[in-house]
Design an enzyme around this catalytic site. Structure first.
Site, PDB file in Angstrom:
ATOM      1  N   HIS A  22     -35.511  -1.878  41.469  1.00  0.00           N
ATOM      2  CA  HIS A  22     -36.489  -0.923  41.989  1.00  0.00           C
ATOM      3  C   HIS A  22     -37.869  -1.568  42.063  1.00  0.00           C
ATOM      4  CE1 HIS A  22     -38.211   3.274  42.295  1.00  0.00           C
ATOM      5  NE2 HIS A  22     -39.282   2.610  41.874  1.00  0.00           N
ATOM      6  N   GLU A  23     -38.289  -2.185  40.964  1.00  0.00           N
ATOM      7  CA  GLU A  23     -39.621  -2.769  40.911  1.00  0.00           C
ATOM      8  C   GLU A  23     -39.743  -3.991  41.821  1.00  0.00           C
ATOM      9  OE1 GLU A  23     -42.306  -1.573  39.590  1.00  0.00           O
ATOM     10  OE2 GLU A  23     -41.235   0.167  38.795  1.00  0.00           O
ATOM     11  N   HIS A  26     -40.343  -3.187  45.430  1.00  0.00           N
ATOM     12  CA  HIS A  26     -41.742  -2.884  45.752  1.00  0.00           C
ATOM     13  C   HIS A  26     -42.488  -4.171  46.073  1.00  0.00           C
ATOM     14  CE1 HIS A  26     -41.641   1.330  44.867  1.00  0.00           C
ATOM     15  NE2 HIS A  26     -41.489   1.207  43.567  1.00  0.00           N
TER      16      HIS A  26
END
Length: 224
Positions: A22-23, A26
């Site tokens: 997820h990170e 980004h």
């Protein structure tokens, strides 16, 4: 005790994979759109140590689980400089969407692999394998939906900010410094006082459960 350890052995790897991807998504999206901040700070890494926040990733979720409250937490956010993006307004929206989108991709991959395992075995997978995949799918769906809550510092807040007219977006952005207190009030305090206003139970869990059923159907289709 054995069941607790076994549950942890299934949940922790699934949670770590979901959070790290997820990170990193980004950061990779920001890089693609012109902001190399995450790359410069060596955060485009799949090493979980670079992303784990001792309080938000471990202590707080563990405490909330023990007291029976809605479990939420956070990782160390991948640094993104909105003003280095080629289009700060819409670029930030794309960066925000990338995290939840990655979790949906992971849930899809998990469902397909589960179906392929079942097909290869010619029968339902062993209970431990089945439970592990179900947790993996559920965690990724929940992380995606939870992060779409339109409240700072969640990804949903950046999406809303990008959709609002300029004046309204500036006013909305002023909530950002108060994001954590608002989070505690809305997710923990208000549901305790007024159960009918429980955000997680009313607005997050229904789509999570609906999507989980769809992904398990996908696994069944792949399994044949």
């Amino acid at each position: 005790m054995t069941e607790t350890v076994l549950l942890a052995l299934l949940l922790v790897p699934a949670l770590v994979i979901a959070i790290v991807f997820h990170e990193v998504s980004h950061g990779w999206t920001a890089l693609a759109l012109g902001d190399p901040t995450a790359k410069e700070m060596r955060r485009l890494s799949f090493n979980p140590i670079r992303h784990v926040d001792p309080i938000g990733t471990i202590a707080l979720p563990g405490f909330l689980a023990l007291v029976g409250a809605p479990v939420f937490g956070w990782a160390k956010p991948v640094p993104v400089n909105q003003w280095r993006l080629r289009n700060p307004r819409y670029g930030m929206m794309a960066v925000a969407i990338a995290g939840p989108a990655m979790n949906i991709v992971l849930a899809t991959v998990g469902a397909i692999i589960l179906g392929l395992v079942a097909r290869a075995l010619g029968a339902p997978p062993p209970e431990l394998v089945l439970t592990g995949f179900i947790y993996f799918i559920a965690i990724n769906i929940f992380l995606a939906m939870f992060n779409l809550i339109p409240l700072p510092p969640f990804d949903g807040s950046h999406i809303v900010e990008g959709l609002l007219p300029d004046a309204a977006a500036r006013a909305y952005a002023r909530l950002r410094p108060f994001g954590f207190p608002l989070l505690i009030i809305l997710l923990l305090v208000i549901p305790r006082l007024f159960p009918q206003f429980a955000i997680v139970e009313r607005f997050v869990l229904p789509p999570v459960e609906w999507l989980q059923d769809r992904f398990l159907m996908l696994a069944s289709v792949v399994a044949g």
